[in-house]
Design an enzyme around this catalytic site. Structure first.
Site, PDB file in Angstrom:
ATOM      1  N   TRP A   1     -56.339 -37.611  31.601  1.00 20.36           N
ATOM      2  CA  TRP A   1     -56.950 -37.027  32.802  1.00 20.36           C
ATOM      3  C   TRP A   1     -56.758 -35.520  32.872  1.00 20.36           C
ATOM      4  O   TRP A   1     -57.475 -34.834  33.599  1.00 20.36           O
ATOM      5  CB  TRP A   1     -56.388 -37.703  34.057  1.00 20.36           C
ATOM      6  CG  TRP A   1     -56.941 -39.074  34.240  1.00 20.36           C
ATOM      7  CD1 TRP A   1     -56.253 -40.255  34.184  1.00 20.36           C
ATOM      8  CD2 TRP A   1     -58.314 -39.428  34.510  1.00 20.36           C
ATOM      9  NE1 TRP A   1     -57.124 -41.322  34.390  1.00 20.36           N
ATOM     10  CE2 TRP A   1     -58.380 -40.837  34.597  1.00 20.36           C
ATOM     11  CE3 TRP A   1     -59.485 -38.688  34.681  1.00 20.36           C
ATOM     12  CZ2 TRP A   1     -59.584 -41.519  34.843  1.00 20.36           C
ATOM     13  CZ3 TRP A   1     -60.675 -39.370  34.926  1.00 20.36           C
ATOM     14  CH2 TRP A   1     -60.714 -40.766  35.006  1.00 20.36           C
TER      15      TRP A   1
ATOM     16  N   TRP B   1     -66.969 -38.042  35.300  1.00 29.51           N
ATOM     17  CA  TRP B   1     -66.630 -39.192  36.143  1.00 29.51           C
ATOM     18  C   TRP B   1     -67.522 -39.232  37.385  1.00 29.51           C
ATOM     19  O   TRP B   1     -67.747 -38.205  38.022  1.00 29.51           O
ATOM     20  CB  TRP B   1     -65.152 -39.083  36.556  1.00 29.51           C
ATOM     21  CG  TRP B   1     -64.629 -40.269  37.280  1.00 29.51           C
ATOM     22  CD1 TRP B   1     -64.048 -41.373  36.734  1.00 29.51           C
ATOM     23  CD2 TRP B   1     -64.631 -40.481  38.698  1.00 29.51           C
ATOM     24  NE1 TRP B   1     -63.691 -42.259  37.718  1.00 29.51           N
ATOM     25  CE2 TRP B   1     -64.031 -41.732  38.940  1.00 29.51           C
ATOM     26  CE3 TRP B   1     -65.087 -39.737  39.791  1.00 29.51           C
ATOM     27  CZ2 TRP B   1     -63.876 -42.261  40.220  1.00 29.51           C
ATOM     28  CZ3 TRP B   1     -64.930 -40.262  41.061  1.00 29.51           C
ATOM     29  CH2 TRP B   1     -64.327 -41.506  41.273  1.00 29.51           C
TER      30      TRP B   1
ATOM     31  N   GLN C   1     -65.064 -48.550  32.530  1.00 28.10           N
ATOM     32  CA  GLN C   1     -65.463 -47.653  33.602  1.00 28.10           C
ATOM     33  C   GLN C   1     -66.521 -46.706  33.050  1.00 28.10           C
ATOM     34  O   GLN C   1     -66.302 -46.045  32.030  1.00 28.10           O
ATOM     35  CB  GLN C   1     -64.230 -46.874  34.090  1.00 28.10           C
ATOM     36  CG  GLN C   1     -63.165 -47.757  34.713  1.00 28.10           C
ATOM     37  CD  GLN C   1     -63.556 -48.199  36.106  1.00 28.10           C
ATOM     38  OE1 GLN C   1     -63.419 -47.449  37.058  1.00 28.10           O
ATOM     39  NE2 GLN C   1     -64.058 -49.421  36.252  1.00 28.10           N
TER      40      GLN C   1
ATOM     41  N   ASN D   1     -64.302 -44.320  31.082  1.00 29.99           N
ATOM     42  CA  ASN D   1     -62.827 -44.279  31.092  1.00 29.99           C
ATOM     43  C   ASN D   1     -62.250 -45.668  30.873  1.00 29.99           C
ATOM     44  O   ASN D   1     -62.631 -46.300  29.865  1.00 29.99           O
ATOM     45  CB  ASN D   1     -62.234 -43.468  32.252  1.00 29.99           C
ATOM     46  CG  ASN D   1     -62.590 -43.862  33.651  1.00 29.99           C
ATOM     47  OD1 ASN D   1     -63.732 -43.683  34.070  1.00 29.99           O
ATOM     48  ND2 ASN D   1     -61.648 -44.381  34.396  1.00 29.99           N
ATOM     49  N   ASP D   2     -61.357 -46.152  31.695  1.00 30.10           N
ATOM     50  CA  ASP D   2     -60.546 -47.333  31.362  1.00 30.10           C
ATOM     51  C   ASP D   2     -61.320 -48.521  30.774  1.00 30.10           C
ATOM     52  O   ASP D   2     -62.370 -48.887  31.290  1.00 30.10           O
ATOM     53  CB  ASP D   2     -59.877 -47.893  32.634  1.00 30.10           C
ATOM     54  CG  ASP D   2     -59.170 -46.852  33.455  1.00 30.10           C
ATOM     55  OD1 ASP D   2     -59.029 -45.712  33.003  1.00 30.10           O
ATOM     56  OD2 ASP D   2     -58.756 -47.199  34.578  1.00 30.10           O
TER      57      ASP D   2
ATOM     58  N   ARG E   1     -54.875 -50.731  43.644  1.00 36.68           N
ATOM     59  CA  ARG E   1     -55.945 -50.919  42.665  1.00 36.68           C
ATOM     60  C   ARG E   1     -55.545 -51.593  41.349  1.00 36.68           C
ATOM     61  O   ARG E   1     -54.390 -51.824  41.075  1.00 36.68           O
ATOM     62  CB  ARG E   1     -56.591 -49.572  42.338  1.00 36.68           C
ATOM     63  CG  ARG E   1     -55.643 -48.492  41.842  1.00 36.68           C
ATOM     64  CD  ARG E   1     -56.454 -47.205  41.576  1.00 36.68           C
ATOM     65  NE  ARG E   1     -55.629 -46.062  41.233  1.00 36.68           N
ATOM     66  CZ  ARG E   1     -55.161 -45.174  42.124  1.00 36.68           C
ATOM     67  NH1 ARG E   1     -55.445 -45.297  43.393  1.00 36.68           N
ATOM     68  NH2 ARG E   1     -54.408 -44.162  41.710  1.00 36.68           N
ATOM     69  N   ASP E   2     -56.590 -51.851  40.576  1.00 35.31           N
ATOM     70  CA  ASP E   2     -56.537 -52.266  39.167  1.00 35.31           C
ATOM     71  C   ASP E   2     -55.931 -53.655  38.962  1.00 35.31           C
ATOM     72  O   ASP E   2     -54.968 -53.834  38.208  1.00 35.31           O
ATOM     73  CB  ASP E   2     -55.765 -51.237  38.317  1.00 35.31           C
ATOM     74  CG  ASP E   2     -56.314 -49.826  38.454  1.00 35.31           C
ATOM     75  OD1 ASP E   2     -57.478 -49.684  38.899  1.00 35.31           O
ATOM     76  OD2 ASP E   2     -55.601 -48.870  38.128  1.00 35.31           O
TER      77      ASP E   2
ATOM     78  N   GLU F   1     -50.808 -47.102  37.577  1.00 36.21           N
ATOM     79  CA  GLU F   1     -52.153 -47.670  37.562  1.00 36.21           C
ATOM     80  C   GLU F   1     -52.263 -48.661  36.413  1.00 36.21           C
ATOM     81  O   GLU F   1     -51.422 -48.704  35.521  1.00 36.21           O
ATOM     82  CB  GLU F   1     -53.207 -46.589  37.294  1.00 36.21           C
ATOM     83  CG  GLU F   1     -53.241 -45.463  38.277  1.00 36.21           C
ATOM     84  CD  GLU F   1     -54.389 -44.506  37.970  1.00 36.21           C
ATOM     85  OE1 GLU F   1     -55.069 -44.121  38.914  1.00 36.21           O
ATOM     86  OE2 GLU F   1     -54.608 -44.146  36.800  1.00 36.21           O
TER      87      GLU F   1
HETATM   88  C1  LIG Z   1     -74.487 -40.017  40.277  1.00 38.98           C
HETATM   89  O1  LIG Z   1     -75.814 -40.464  40.309  1.00 38.98           O
HETATM   90  C2  LIG Z   1     -76.689 -39.618  41.022  1.00 38.98           C
HETATM   91  C3  LIG Z   1     -78.018 -40.322  41.053  1.00 38.98           C
HETATM   92  O2  LIG Z   1     -77.975 -41.301  42.023  1.00 38.98           O
HETATM   93  C4  LIG Z   1     -76.750 -38.275  40.396  1.00 38.98           C
HETATM   94  O3  LIG Z   1     -77.586 -37.438  41.155  1.00 38.98           O
HETATM   95  C5  LIG Z   1     -75.366 -37.684  40.314  1.00 38.98           C
HETATM   96  O4  LIG Z   1     -75.400 -36.486  39.598  1.00 38.98           O
HETATM   97  C6  LIG Z   1     -74.437 -38.649  39.619  1.00 38.98           C
HETATM   98  N1  LIG Z   1     -73.069 -38.152  39.658  1.00 38.98           N
HETATM   99  C7  LIG Z   1     -72.393 -37.829  38.557  1.00 38.98           C
HETATM  100  C8  LIG Z   1     -71.030 -37.286  38.754  1.00 38.98           C
HETATM  101  O5  LIG Z   1     -72.829 -37.997  37.442  1.00 38.98           O
END
Ligand SMILES: *[C@@H]1O[C@H](CO)[C@@H](O)[C@H](O)[C@H]1NC(C)=O
Ligand SMILES: *[C@@H]1O[C@H](CO)[C@@H](O)[C@H](O)[C@H]1NC(C)=O
Ligand SMILES: *[C@@H]1O[C@H](CO)[C@@H](O)[C@H](O)[C@H]1NC(C)=O
Ligand SMILES: *[C@@H]1O[C@H](CO)[C@@H](O)[C@H](O)[C@H]1NC(C)=O
Ligand SMILES: *[C@@H]1O[C@H](CO)[C@@H](O)[C@H](O)[C@H]1NC(C)=O
Length: 574
Positions: A343, A67, A59, A42-43, A190-191, A243
């Site tokens: 979003w 996300w 991001q 993202n950003d 933030r930001d 933001e």
């Molecule tokens: C974030 O990372 C973990 C591994 O540490 C993974 O299991 C999880 O699915 C991830 N979350 C997303 C939203 O991708």
């Protein structure tokens, strides 16, 4: 010689491909806009030009296509057209596993005077300020305690020109909470946008208190200790959280004795009229190193300063958010990059194995138009270097109806101009259809409505529109014809986007589209009568990913009739 350098390039590319294992020719893969090889983005963050290199952090989820696990990804370019992706710059703490800190949006500055004291051995430190998001309550190495869900401002530094980073664990977060009376806003603080303010010899940080539509302005002499100087807002558009703020100095009409400051503020939701979800407004004002003050609207002076003018939208399209500006460019020179997504549907767009693209880099300037100081945006990436063919035509008149033109392409930089039409019917429009299937069941319409004087992008039949109920829409931007009566629109078409700049760049409309791969036809359309003095100037672009994506398609098997064009000049070069 050419063979050898070609071979060397191929070797470099194959190494690069080895690391990231992407072909960059998946359906919807942008060919000259930045996307990460895979995963969610993202950003834009930490945009900085340093030692001849443009750094783009962003991001990034290192683990998936939605996300989460928010880290700072990293890419560099020397010319804003070809980007090279690098290893993650700031990896979410605890990943892979239980996260203890995610790295939300922020900025990077070079600190050549070593005000931070982070420099060693003659290197210029780069310093990042970002929002730490703490998923859980904890006591940090600095001894500071934070609460689960808290957002706070932290810093990190790099001693190798931005490739690896060290968080300032001795004292992070350097701004742990918002000040009184906003302490209760600790979840929405933030930001930080930081920059050097030469007139006062201070670092400035602009941070949003998102739910209250406020920007807090802090100053610092060393990037470590920050003092609250002032606050700004709410003002103009407040239909969602504020933001990703920034404030930048720009000379009005190129007059360096008349410097204005422009605040750019992301809103989510609360975007431009007709947009569901996010958008970016700007506010023109002054800044003295302490306080940002909005200018009153010269055309409708307000008795109080609470409503100096209606919202100015940086982009009237649905897909332009979190606009950020490069540090490290010459004073008064500013380039923006924004996130081309919204979003409202960002997590479900039909791209894989990545999600989201960045906008083309846009040079911003300020010009008086219609009595107001208006932000002008012009694409700055050197897309001309990707040109594989050109096409230009001019037509004294384009008759009412649709006319096929030989621009059956998926990547274009095309400028179309035409005469305004006085005394026209309410349905009167002129423009160009791109990415159309031969039966026009799929098409993206980009045009001008003469009676309402509006530029528009209609993506209601642009391809896959099914993943979000608001996606199939038309977006409008107000645009007066130029003083010579001409309307001009410059369109950057990539495999899943259009960015349209109207007039001199005083309005823009950016929109994602997800057409079928075989929908590549182009047509002119004129409704409610004929349109005069039409010129088309197009560059057909190749891929910036080093090797061509799918080869450009130039032929069509369908026969069509409508060729009532009056062609006065036409050229086709290869
Ligand atoms: C974030 O990372 C973990 C591994 O540490 C993974 O299991 C999880 O699915 C991830 N979350 C997303 C939203 O991708
Ligand atoms: C930067 O400042 C620190 C702290 O004062 C000092 O140790 C370091 O030598 C300085 N580095 C440079 C390159 O001046
Ligand atoms: C300091 O710089 C010199 C010269 O570039 C280099 O040889 C040395 O390894 C550097 N020392 C450190 C601690 O980085
Ligand atoms: C359209 O996109 C959605 C969301 O990614 C996807 O589930 C769906 O299969 C796509 N439809 C078509 C026809 O490709
Ligand atoms: C941009 O930089 C890339 C990588 O260094 C290079 O291959 C490309 O030729 C450059 N393009 C222009 C127009 O300078």
């Amino acid at each position: 010689m050419a063979f050898l350098s070609g071979l060397a390039l191929a070797l470099v590319l194959s190494l690069f491909r080895g690391v990231f294992a992407q072909t960059y020719n998946e359906i919807y893969r942008p060919q000259y806009h930045f996307t990460p090889g895979k995963n969610w983005m993202n950003d834009p963050n930490g945009l900085v030009f340093h030692n001849g290199v443009y750094h783009l952090y962003y991001q990034y989820n290192p683990d998936g296509n939605t996300w989460g696990n928010i880290s700072w990804g990293h890419a560099t370019s020397t010319n804003l057209t070809h980007w090279t992706e690098h290893p993650v710059a700031l990896l979410a703490r605890g990943y892979p596993g239980e996260l203890t800190e995610a790295f939300f949006t922020g900025t990077v500055v070079a600190d050549p005077q070593n005000t931070s004291g982070f420099g060693t051995n003659g290197t210029v430190p780069l310093v990042a300020m970002y929002t730490s998001y703490y998923p859980t309550s904890q006591t940090l190495p600095s001894g500071k305690s934070v609460t689960g869900g808290q957002q706070a401002q932290s810093i990190a530094y790099s001693l190798d020109d931005g490739y690896t980073w060290t968080t300032y664990d001795a004292a992070n977060p350097v701004i742990p909470t918002p000040p009184a009376p906003y302490e209760d806003q600790w979840r929405d603080f933030r930001d930080p946008f930081i920059f050097w303010h030469d007139a006062t010899k201070k670092w400035i940080s602009v941070i949003s208190v998102s739910q209250l539509h406020k920007l807090l302005i802090y100053t610092s002499s060393n990037l470590k200790q920050w003092t609250l100087a002032s606050e700004f807002g709410p003002l103009n558009a407040v239909g969602g959280v504020w933001e990703c703020p920034s404030i930048v100095p720009l000379p009005l009409d190129g007059d360096e004795t008349n410097i204005k400051w422009v605040a750019q503020i992301g809103l989510n939701p609360g975007g431009p009229p007709g947009v569901t979800g996010s958008g970016t407004q700007y506010i023109v004002g002054t800044f003295d190193g302490t306080r940002f003050v909005a200018d009153p609207d010269p055309l409708s002076p307000a008795p109080t300063s609470t409503e100096p003018h209606g919202p100015n939208w940086m982009d009237y399209g649905p897909d332009f958010y979190a606009a950020a500006t490069f540090n490290g460019l010459p004073y008064l020179s500013h380039l923006n990059i924004a996130w081309v997504n919204n979003w409202q549907y960002a997590g479900v767009i039909p791209t894989a194995p990545w999600r989201s693209m960045m906008s083309i880099a846009r040079r911003i300037s300020l010009k008086t138009i219609g009595g107001r100081a208006v932000l002008i945006q012009q694409p700055m990436a050197d897309v001309a270097s990707l040109q594989t063919k050109t096409y230009s035509s001019s037509f004294a008149t384009v008759a009412e109806g649709n006319q096929l033109i030989p621009l059956s392409e998926k990547t274009l930089d095309v400028t179309v101009s035409f005469s305004d039409r006085a005394a026209v019917s309410s349905s009167s429009q002129f423009g160009i259809i791109l990415r159309a299937t031969s039966d026009l069941a799929q098409q993206t319409r980009i045009g001008y409505d003469f009676s309402t004087k509006r530029l528009f992008v209609d993506r209601s039949k642009s391809g896959n529109i099914s993943f979000d109920g608001t996606f199939a829409s038309t977006y409008y931007a107000p645009l007066e014809p130029a003083s010579d009566g001409k309307v001009t629109m410059r369109i950057l078409l990539d495999w899943s986007s259009v960015e349209v700049f109207g007039g001199q760049g005083e309005v823009a409309i950016s929109a994602q589209i997800f057409p079928e791969d075989n929908g590549i036809d182009a047509q002119l359309f004129s409704s409610g009568g004929s349109t005069g003095d039409v010129t088309i100037d197009a560059k057909i672009l190749g891929s910036a990913w080093g090797a061509p994506g799918a080869p450009p398609t130039t032929s069509s098997t369908t026969t069509r009739t409508a060729t009532t064009l009056t062609t006065t000049m036409r050229s086709f070069s290869r």
